[in-house]
Motif scaffolding. Structure first.
Motif, PDB file in Angstrom:
ATOM      1  N   ALA A  55       0.737  -1.332  -0.570  1.00 54.53           N
ATOM      2  CA  ALA A  55       0.343  -0.452   0.108  1.00 54.53           C
ATOM      3  C   ALA A  55       0.651   1.469  -0.028  1.00 54.53           C
ATOM      4  O   ALA A  55       0.628   2.596  -0.222  1.00 54.53           O
ATOM      5  N   GLU A  56       2.280   0.966   0.276  1.00 58.21           N
ATOM      6  CA  GLU A  56       3.019   2.333   0.351  1.00 58.21           C
ATOM      7  C   GLU A  56       3.874   2.055  -0.712  1.00 58.21           C
ATOM      8  O   GLU A  56       4.392   2.000  -1.169  1.00 58.21           O
ATOM      9  N   PRO A  57       4.014   3.460  -2.087  1.00 61.71           N
ATOM     10  CA  PRO A  57       4.263   3.576  -3.020  1.00 61.71           C
ATOM     11  C   PRO A  57       5.729   3.865  -3.034  1.00 61.71           C
ATOM     12  O   PRO A  57       6.324   4.344  -1.832  1.00 61.71           O
ATOM     13  N   VAL A  58       6.346   2.968  -3.288  1.00 61.14           N
ATOM     14  CA  VAL A  58       8.050   3.572  -3.961  1.00 61.14           C
ATOM     15  C   VAL A  58       8.550   4.353  -4.893  1.00 61.14           C
ATOM     16  O   VAL A  58       7.742   4.512  -5.654  1.00 61.14           O
ATOM     17  N   SER A  59       9.191   5.421  -4.317  1.00 59.56           N
ATOM     18  CA  SER A  59       9.573   6.315  -4.821  1.00 59.56           C
ATOM     19  C   SER A  59      10.947   6.090  -6.274  1.00 59.56           C
ATOM     20  O   SER A  59      11.391   5.121  -6.531  1.00 59.56           O
ATOM     21  N   ALA A  60      10.977   6.781  -7.328  1.00 54.00           N
ATOM     22  CA  ALA A  60      11.557   6.562  -8.242  1.00 54.00           C
ATOM     23  C   ALA A  60      13.214   6.633  -8.205  1.00 54.00           C
ATOM     24  O   ALA A  60      14.264   5.378  -8.169  1.00 54.00           O
ATOM     25  N   LEU A  61      13.415   7.636  -7.117  1.00 57.48           N
ATOM     26  CA  LEU A  61      14.505   7.051  -7.031  1.00 57.48           C
ATOM     27  C   LEU A  61      15.041   6.593  -5.640  1.00 57.48           C
ATOM     28  O   LEU A  61      16.173   5.924  -5.673  1.00 57.48           O
ATOM     29  N   ASP A  62      14.425   5.425  -4.800  1.00 55.26           N
ATOM     30  CA  ASP A  62      14.390   4.577  -3.964  1.00 55.26           C
ATOM     31  C   ASP A  62      14.820   3.448  -5.178  1.00 55.26           C
ATOM     32  O   ASP A  62      16.092   2.598  -4.830  1.00 55.26           O
ATOM     33  N   VAL A  63      14.156   3.381  -5.769  1.00 61.21           N
ATOM     34  CA  VAL A  63      14.386   1.847  -6.934  1.00 61.21           C
ATOM     35  C   VAL A  63      15.506   2.584  -7.738  1.00 61.21           C
ATOM     36  O   VAL A  63      16.512   1.293  -7.805  1.00 61.21           O
ATOM     37  N   GLU A  64      15.396   3.774  -7.958  1.00 62.16           N
ATOM     38  CA  GLU A  64      17.408   3.860  -8.737  1.00 62.16           C
ATOM     39  C   GLU A  64      18.230   3.501  -7.813  1.00 62.16           C
ATOM     40  O   GLU A  64      19.193   3.188  -7.910  1.00 62.16           O
ATOM     41  N   ARG A  65      18.277   3.988  -6.484  1.00 64.36           N
ATOM     42  CA  ARG A  65      19.638   3.707  -5.563  1.00 64.36           C
ATOM     43  C   ARG A  65      19.288   2.255  -4.696  1.00 64.36           C
ATOM     44  O   ARG A  65      20.582   1.574  -5.039  1.00 64.36           O
ATOM     45  N   VAL A  66      18.336   1.575  -5.505  1.00 62.02           N
ATOM     46  CA  VAL A  66      18.570  -0.127  -5.193  1.00 62.02           C
ATOM     47  C   VAL A  66      19.418  -1.020  -6.194  1.00 62.02           C
ATOM     48  O   VAL A  66      20.496  -1.227  -6.517  1.00 62.02           O
ATOM     49  N   THR A  67      18.817   0.309  -7.592  1.00 59.50           N
ATOM     50  CA  THR A  67      19.801  -0.233  -8.342  1.00 59.50           C
ATOM     51  C   THR A  67      20.985  -0.294  -8.979  1.00 59.50           C
ATOM     52  O   THR A  67      22.191  -1.307  -9.295  1.00 59.50           O
ATOM     53  N   ALA A  68      21.296   1.629  -8.564  1.00 62.72           N
ATOM     54  CA  ALA A  68      22.880   1.560  -7.851  1.00 62.72           C
ATOM     55  C   ALA A  68      23.783   0.197  -7.470  1.00 62.72           C
ATOM     56  O   ALA A  68      24.836   0.207  -7.655  1.00 62.72           O
ATOM     57  N   THR A  69      22.743   0.065  -6.168  1.00 67.94           N
ATOM     58  CA  THR A  69      23.439  -1.032  -5.446  1.00 67.94           C
ATOM     59  C   THR A  69      23.893  -2.027  -5.852  1.00 67.94           C
ATOM     60  O   THR A  69      24.599  -2.915  -6.032  1.00 67.94           O
ATOM     61  N   LEU A  70      23.166  -2.925  -6.679  1.00 67.59           N
ATOM     62  CA  LEU A  70      23.328  -3.878  -7.329  1.00 67.59           C
ATOM     63  C   LEU A  70      23.892  -4.001  -8.266  1.00 67.59           C
ATOM     64  O   LEU A  70      25.110  -4.760  -8.595  1.00 67.59           O
ATOM     65  N   LEU A  71      24.388  -3.412  -8.968  1.00 70.32           N
ATOM     66  CA  LEU A  71      25.396  -2.720 -10.175  1.00 70.32           C
ATOM     67  C   LEU A  71      27.056  -2.226  -9.918  1.00 70.32           C
ATOM     68  O   LEU A  71      27.461  -3.765 -10.134  1.00 70.32           O
ATOM     69  N   VAL A  72      27.001  -1.740  -8.493  1.00 72.59           N
ATOM     70  CA  VAL A  72      28.016  -1.843  -7.818  1.00 72.59           C
ATOM     71  C   VAL A  72      28.403  -2.679  -7.220  1.00 72.59           C
ATOM     72  O   VAL A  72      29.309  -3.299  -7.475  1.00 72.59           O
ATOM     73  N   GLU A  73      27.745  -3.579  -6.624  1.00 70.46           N
ATOM     74  CA  GLU A  73      27.938  -4.993  -6.371  1.00 70.46           C
ATOM     75  C   GLU A  73      28.501  -6.211  -7.405  1.00 70.46           C
ATOM     76  O   GLU A  73      29.607  -6.935  -6.792  1.00 70.46           O
ATOM     77  N   ILE A  74      28.065  -5.876  -8.672  1.00 68.21           N
ATOM     78  CA  ILE A  74      28.771  -6.583 -10.003  1.00 68.21           C
ATOM     79  C   ILE A  74      30.015  -5.450 -10.510  1.00 68.21           C
ATOM     80  O   ILE A  74      30.781  -6.407 -10.087  1.00 68.21           O
TER      81      ILE A  74
END
Length: 147
Positions: free
Chosen positions: A16-35
């Protein structure tokens, strides 16, 4: 800072709680940094590939993206688990978006001209967590290597 943000977002992962595009960008960055970190040698080309991937996928300006990527690199050593990151991606991304993320992971791995075994293992592990089939994992790899 990123760790506090991840704690906040893990609590907020209520459908029910919306997630912002910025949140998704941060998580995506974190996963790419792991690579990028998987082979213990972060090439500047990998960092630039991460920024380009985020630019192509989002609407943030270059300065904001660089800040997000810098934070992700700074916080990477203290990241214990990818579970919360993957959980957000699983709730927010449909299959085509997940496959696009996998392609970006391969671009980061190839940015320095060589795919290290640790990088491939990390992509495989994240794909398993994202419920990406091995066939799709391999197709993404081949698409990026050929293109």
């Amino acid at each position: 800072m990123l760790t506090r943000w991840l704690e906040r977002i893990s609590v907020a992962l209520d459908p029910a709680e919306p997630v912002s595009a910025l949140d998704v960008e941060r998580v995506t960055a974190t996963l790419l940094v792991e690579i990028a970190r998987a082979d213990h040698d972060i090439d500047p080309a990998e960092r630039e590939t991460i920024i380009k991937a985020l630019q192509d996928a989002g609407k943030l300006d270059a300065a904001d993206l660089r800040e997000i990527v810098d934070e992700a690199f700074q916080e990477a050593d203290s990241t214990v688990s990818l579970y919360e990151h993957v959980r957000l991606i699983n709730t927010q991304f449909d299959k085509p978006c997940k496959l696009a993320l996998v392609e970006q992971m391969w671009r980061v791995a190839l940015a320095d001209g060589d795919v290290d075994g640790y990088e491939e293992y990390t992509i495989r592990k994240i794909c398993d967590l994202l419920h990406i089939k091995h066939r799709d994992f391999m197709q993404a790899k081949l698409k990026v290597m050929e293109g």
